[in-house]
Design an enzyme around this catalytic site. Structure first.
Site, PDB file in Angstrom:
ATOM      1  N   ARG A   1     -21.353   3.895  19.853  1.00 24.82           N
ATOM      2  CA  ARG A   1     -19.958   3.473  20.050  1.00 24.82           C
ATOM      3  C   ARG A   1     -19.233   3.613  18.728  1.00 24.82           C
ATOM      4  O   ARG A   1     -19.775   3.279  17.683  1.00 24.82           O
ATOM      5  CB  ARG A   1     -19.897   2.001  20.518  1.00 24.82           C
ATOM      6  CG  ARG A   1     -20.702   1.675  21.748  1.00 24.82           C
ATOM      7  CD  ARG A   1     -20.164   2.300  23.009  1.00 24.82           C
ATOM      8  NE  ARG A   1     -18.776   1.944  23.276  1.00 24.82           N
ATOM      9  CZ  ARG A   1     -18.379   0.821  23.882  1.00 24.82           C
ATOM     10  NH1 ARG A   1     -19.280  -0.050  24.276  1.00 24.82           N
ATOM     11  NH2 ARG A   1     -17.104   0.577  24.096  1.00 24.82           N
TER      12      ARG A   1
ATOM     13  N   LYS B   1     -19.592 -10.676  29.812  1.00 26.46           N
ATOM     14  CA  LYS B   1     -18.923  -9.694  30.681  1.00 26.46           C
ATOM     15  C   LYS B   1     -19.341  -9.845  32.142  1.00 26.46           C
ATOM     16  O   LYS B   1     -19.088  -8.961  32.954  1.00 26.46           O
ATOM     17  CB  LYS B   1     -19.214  -8.279  30.173  1.00 26.46           C
ATOM     18  CG  LYS B   1     -18.602  -8.064  28.797  1.00 26.46           C
ATOM     19  CD  LYS B   1     -18.932  -6.714  28.226  1.00 26.46           C
ATOM     20  CE  LYS B   1     -18.341  -6.599  26.828  1.00 26.46           C
ATOM     21  NZ  LYS B   1     -18.746  -5.351  26.167  1.00 26.46           N
TER      22      LYS B   1
ATOM     23  N   PRO C   1     -14.673  -2.763  29.821  1.00 26.27           N
ATOM     24  CA  PRO C   1     -13.783  -3.894  29.546  1.00 26.27           C
ATOM     25  C   PRO C   1     -14.389  -4.812  28.489  1.00 26.27           C
ATOM     26  O   PRO C   1     -15.598  -4.992  28.447  1.00 26.27           O
ATOM     27  CB  PRO C   1     -13.679  -4.607  30.888  1.00 26.27           C
ATOM     28  CG  PRO C   1     -14.769  -4.082  31.728  1.00 26.27           C
ATOM     29  CD  PRO C   1     -15.287  -2.829  31.129  1.00 26.27           C
ATOM     30  N   GLU C   2     -13.560  -5.366  27.622  1.00 26.15           N
ATOM     31  CA  GLU C   2     -14.074  -6.316  26.643  1.00 26.15           C
ATOM     32  C   GLU C   2     -14.091  -7.708  27.281  1.00 26.15           C
ATOM     33  O   GLU C   2     -13.526  -7.918  28.358  1.00 26.15           O
ATOM     34  CB  GLU C   2     -13.210  -6.263  25.382  1.00 26.15           C
ATOM     35  CG  GLU C   2     -13.188  -4.853  24.798  1.00 26.15           C
ATOM     36  CD  GLU C   2     -13.300  -4.800  23.277  1.00 26.15           C
ATOM     37  OE1 GLU C   2     -13.490  -5.845  22.649  1.00 26.15           O
ATOM     38  OE2 GLU C   2     -13.215  -3.687  22.743  1.00 26.15           O
TER      39      GLU C   2
END
Ligand SMILES: [Zn+2]
Length: 259
Positions: free
Chosen positions: A248, A52, A2-3
Site C-alpha cells: 500500500r 472495519k 474503506p477506512e
C-alpha cells in the site's frame, strides 16, 4: 478499501434507521438466501462497528457480520423500495429506509461465541469508547516491525486505514520504519489521541480531514491531507518521499520524520 471511519459512520447511520425495528431481510442476488431467511422478520437490536467490521445484532442473540473488503459497497436509500442495483448480497429494509450491501468479503451470521472470537481477534478500535489502548501498546512495544506497518495491522489496532496512517505519522513526526519497540509510551499516547481525534472528525464530516480547521474539499475527492498524495511537505517545503508498505502506498517527509 474503506477506512475505519466510514464503517463507524455507516453503523451510526444504520443504527438511526434500524435500531429496535423489525427488518425485512432478503438476498436479491441469492448468495445469502439462508442467512437472509433466518434474519427476515426479526428485530435489529443494535448496529455497531469493530474496526472495519459491521455488526448488526438481532433478537435471538445472532448477529449479521459484514466486512466490505476491497470491493464491497453499502448503499442506504429511502423507501419505497427501488429495484436492486447490481449483485445485492443482502438487502435490509426498515420502515423508512433500506440498506443494500454489494460485493462484501464477508456476509455471515455469527452466534455469540463466534462473535466473541471475531472481536477478540480485532485490536482495540480507536473509535470505540470501550477500546483499551494498553492492548495496542503491549503489541507495539514488543515488535521490531516498523510503526507504519503496525498501524495498519488490524489485530494490533483497528480502524486506521492507508491515508490516516501516512497523515498521523507525519503529524506525530514519526518515521514509518521506526521499530515498534522503540516507540515511547508518551509518543504512543500522543499518536492514539491524534488517531481518535482525526477519525472522530472523519465520522462527523464524512471525509478524511487531517489538516486542522480545513473544510472538506468539493467534488469527488473530499479529503484534505497534509502529505498523502502530495509532492511537497507543507511544514518544511521539502520533497515528500513515496514508499510502499505491504503493497500500500505511503508517504513521509525525511526532514520532519527522521528515523
Ligand atoms: Zn517536512
Amino acid at each position: 478499501m474503506p477506512e475505519g471511519h466510514t464503517i463507524h459512520r455507516a453503523a451510526r447511520d444504520h443504527r438511526k434507521i434500524f435500531k429496535n425495528k423489525v427488518l425485512n431481510v432478503s438476498s436479491p442476488q441469492g448468495r445469502f438466501e439462508d442467512g437472509a431467511a433466518w434474519l427476515d422478520g426479526r428485530c435489529c437490536e443494535e448496529v455497531e462497528a469493530f474496526g472495519k467490521h459491521l455488526i448488526y445484532r438481532f433478537e435471538g442473540e445472532q448477529a449479521l457480520h459484514v466486512h466490505l473488503g476491497l470491493f464491497g459497497r453499502i448503499r442506504k436509500r429511502p423507501l419505497p423500495e427501488p429495484e436492486p442495483r447490481g449483485a445485492v448480497r443482502v438487502r435490509l429494509v426498515g420502515d423508512t429506509h433500506l440498506v443494500d450491501i454489494n460485493g462484501p468479503a464477508a456476509c455471515e451470521i455469527l452466534d455469540p461465541v463466534q462473535l466473541a472470537a471475531l472481536t477478540g481477534r480485532i485490536g482495540p478500535d480507536v473509535l470505540r469508547p470501550d477500546a483499551d489502548p494498553d492492548r495496542a501498546f503491549a503489541r507495539i512495544s514488543r515488535s521490531r516491525s516498523g510503526i507504519g506497518k503496525l498501524l495498519m495491522n488490524q489485530s494490533v489496532l483497528a480502524g486506521i486505514g492507508n491515508i490516516y496512517r501516512t497523515e498521523i505519522l507525519w503529524r506525530q513526526r514519526l518515521h514509518p520504519d521506526l521499530p515498534g519497540k522503540d516507540l515511547t509510551r508518551e509518543a504512543f499516547d500522543r499518536l492514539w489521541a491524534d488517531a481518535v481525534h482525526l477519525l472522530e472528525t472523519g465520522v462527523k464530516r464524512n471525509a478524511i480531514i487531517t489538516v486542522d480547521a480545513a473544510p472538506p474539499g468539493r467534488g469527488r475527492y473530499r479529503e484534505r491531507t497534509n502529505i498523502f498524495g502530495k509532492d511537497t511537505c507543507p511544514a518544511c517545503l521539502g520533497p515528500v518521499t513515496r514508499v510502499e508498505i505491504d503493497m500500500r502506498r505511503a508517504f513521509f517527509c525525511p526532514t520532519c520524520q527522521p528515523i
